[in-house]
Design an enzyme around this catalytic site. Sequence first.
Site, PDB file in Angstrom:
ATOM      1  N   MET A 202      41.958  19.063  45.580  1.00  5.88           N
ATOM      2  CA  MET A 202      42.086  18.381  44.325  1.00  5.88           C
ATOM      3  C   MET A 202      42.872  17.195  44.195  1.00  5.88           C
ATOM      4  O   MET A 202      42.413  16.303  43.393  1.00  5.88           O
ATOM      5  CB  MET A 202      42.603  19.556  43.548  1.00  5.88           C
ATOM      6  CG  MET A 202      42.587  19.204  41.793  1.00  5.88           C
ATOM      7  SD  MET A 202      40.907  19.056  41.153  1.00  5.88           S
ATOM      8  CE  MET A 202      40.699  20.925  40.961  1.00  5.88           C
TER       9      MET A 202
ATOM     10  N   LYS B 268      77.325  42.665  49.635  1.00  5.94           N
ATOM     11  CA  LYS B 268      77.370  43.403  50.639  1.00  5.94           C
ATOM     12  C   LYS B 268      78.420  44.781  50.504  1.00  5.94           C
ATOM     13  O   LYS B 268      78.098  45.755  50.899  1.00  5.94           O
ATOM     14  CB  LYS B 268      77.434  42.704  51.885  1.00  5.94           C
ATOM     15  CG  LYS B 268      77.358  43.641  53.288  1.00  5.94           C
ATOM     16  CD  LYS B 268      77.287  42.808  54.423  1.00  5.94           C
ATOM     17  CE  LYS B 268      76.650  43.580  55.888  1.00  5.94           C
ATOM     18  NZ  LYS B 268      76.787  42.691  57.139  1.00  5.94           N
TER      19      LYS B 268
ATOM     20  N   GLU C  35      59.743  35.218  53.628  1.00  9.57           N
ATOM     21  CA  GLU C  35      60.071  35.655  52.172  1.00  9.57           C
ATOM     22  C   GLU C  35      59.035  35.363  51.122  1.00  9.57           C
ATOM     23  O   GLU C  35      58.655  35.943  50.402  1.00  9.57           O
ATOM     24  CB  GLU C  35      61.439  35.445  52.027  1.00  9.57           C
ATOM     25  CG  GLU C  35      62.613  35.990  52.480  1.00  9.57           C
ATOM     26  CD  GLU C  35      63.140  35.423  53.912  1.00  9.57           C
ATOM     27  OE1 GLU C  35      63.860  35.642  54.549  1.00  9.57           O
ATOM     28  OE2 GLU C  35      62.405  34.542  54.269  1.00  9.57           O
TER      29      GLU C  35
ATOM     30  N   PHE D  43      79.045  32.197  54.796  1.00  8.26           N
ATOM     31  CA  PHE D  43      77.966  32.024  55.504  1.00  8.26           C
ATOM     32  C   PHE D  43      76.906  32.787  54.856  1.00  8.26           C
ATOM     33  O   PHE D  43      76.968  33.893  54.454  1.00  8.26           O
ATOM     34  CB  PHE D  43      78.212  33.034  57.162  1.00  8.26           C
ATOM     35  CG  PHE D  43      76.794  32.788  57.853  1.00  8.26           C
ATOM     36  CD1 PHE D  43      76.295  31.665  58.391  1.00  8.26           C
ATOM     37  CD2 PHE D  43      76.180  34.138  58.169  1.00  8.26           C
ATOM     38  CE1 PHE D  43      75.194  31.618  59.183  1.00  8.26           C
ATOM     39  CE2 PHE D  43      75.120  34.176  58.944  1.00  8.26           C
ATOM     40  CZ  PHE D  43      74.574  33.141  59.177  1.00  8.26           C
ATOM     41  N   GLN D  44      75.786  32.101  54.852  1.00  3.41           N
ATOM     42  CA  GLN D  44      74.490  32.413  53.957  1.00  3.41           C
ATOM     43  C   GLN D  44      74.873  32.871  52.792  1.00  3.41           C
ATOM     44  O   GLN D  44      74.285  33.736  51.844  1.00  3.41           O
ATOM     45  CB  GLN D  44      73.789  33.847  54.834  1.00  3.41           C
ATOM     46  CG  GLN D  44      73.151  33.178  56.157  1.00  3.41           C
ATOM     47  CD  GLN D  44      72.423  34.050  56.757  1.00  3.41           C
ATOM     48  OE1 GLN D  44      72.414  35.425  56.266  1.00  3.41           O
ATOM     49  NE2 GLN D  44      71.251  33.674  57.369  1.00  3.41           N
TER      50      GLN D  44
END
Length: 555
Positions: free
Chosen positions: A467, A159, A47, A109-110
């Site tokens: 750096m 959903k 993602e 869930f999630q």
Amino acid sequence: MNGADILIQSLINEGAEIIFGYPGGAVLPIYDALYKNPIKHVLTRHEQGAIHAAEGYARVSGKPGVVIATSGPGVTNLVTGIADAMMDSLPLVIFTGQVAQDVIGTDAFQEADVMGITMPITKYNVQVSDMKELPRLVKEAFHIATTGRPGPVLIDIPKNISQGKAVAHFEPDIHLPGYQPNLTPNYLQIKKLSEALSQADRPVILAGAGVLHAKASYDLTEFAERYQIPVTSTLLGLGSFPADHPLFLGMAGMHGVYAANMALHETDLLINIGARFDDRLTGNLKHFAPRAKVAHIDVDPAEIGKNVNTHIPVVADAKEALVKLLEEDMKTDTDNWRRCLNQYRNDFPLWYNKGEQGLLPQRLIEMVHQYTNGNAIVTTDVGQHQMWAAQYYPFKQPHRWVTSGGLGTMGFGFPAAIGAQLAFPEENVVALIGDGGFQMTLQELSVVKELNLPIKIVILNNEALGMVRQWQETFYEERYSHSIIPVQPDFVKLAESYGIRGIRVINEQEAESVFHETITAKEPVLIDCRIKAGENVYPMIAPGKGHHEMIGVKP
């Protein structure tokens, strides 16, 4: 139609050309709708790759990048890119899946609190409560993301909303009384600025990314030429003014050039157009532009006076303000000022030890510029390679420089190159990246191969977090705590494992030959450039110092 079909039709209506995303349980209805519709979808391998690719697409095209991710970890993997886009004012429209409404708040869930997580790092976010609202919310999201000061907008879709069915109306009007960005400058402020310019002996323009977002580069050039005003640029403003123009002094700030920084220190009228006076530009605010009257043109009123006291505030779109300034009748005489700055430029140019052994990173960037004729779209991560690219790849055109500024995101440059290449398939795209940052998003090599994107991946490999190592050398008495990377993959074999050509170069002669052969080839190539270890970026303004206190300035 179900909610997912309504969403996809709304995206088609908004002219969305491409979606960057990754499927998961909460967005399966949306992906099912995508199966039936013609919008191009790019399946990134993470993602974070999707959000950075969307940023690259938005940066070069000016169009909003569209992203879809699933609930829970899908959303949290987007957070870095969303924050990056917010800091750098990039227009994104992000759709996240959410668990069904009846289980929100139960640690399903999630499940993740998307609204709470993303509220501080989005221009606007909203969770859909009624699928009939989707067309309006999508239209508003595109409008908010792209108007005023651009930024990311997020729509969270439970959903059951994407699965449920409703009759949709696709011609919603936008009515946002609380969101009315001001684009037109106040005439009295324009008049004050024109009078100040007429009286100034040492005016200078600071051009920021706001010039690019407003598509005002040519207006800026006309304004500077008409009144013979020297121009400096922020890191993100590079390309807003032609680098080969005699009025251009170069980039200002922590690793800016001497002439640009001294122009800011000695000016009596600083005209900031679309920059936000961040700390890497200003250095110690006590020493910043101590003799200057400050004019600040910015579409975001919150930026004016936030960091630097502003005498002439102009809340407006950069292009609108420049158009109005060009209508004014002003007399200026900057001959002595320009002679002084040109002397600084001649006496203290950028430098590096050209006689040293090994592949010098500065010379490497110069070669990339040479073999691309200075016309490539260049992307970077953050770090030494980013600063060398900003210093040694002069941009003559706008919208060719894609880098992470405010957030300073490692892993940004490579997926951003994917988005830029998809926005302009015929352009030459070069990802100049460090060996550290590349390892954060290198899985996107799979996307490059799958789509046969002719990106040139040039790794400036010094086997270190460059750096970080430089700061440890300079400010921490050479205590190199976990900044050296002793074990790395063989990047050439890694590229070949993805079916991409990989080449290693260890000296300037090999680099010349490889760039001559490959830099404009219509295929992806990874070039592992073993640059001289221990090389530092100079000049530099040390923390707590002002523009007149640069270190590493060598005549």
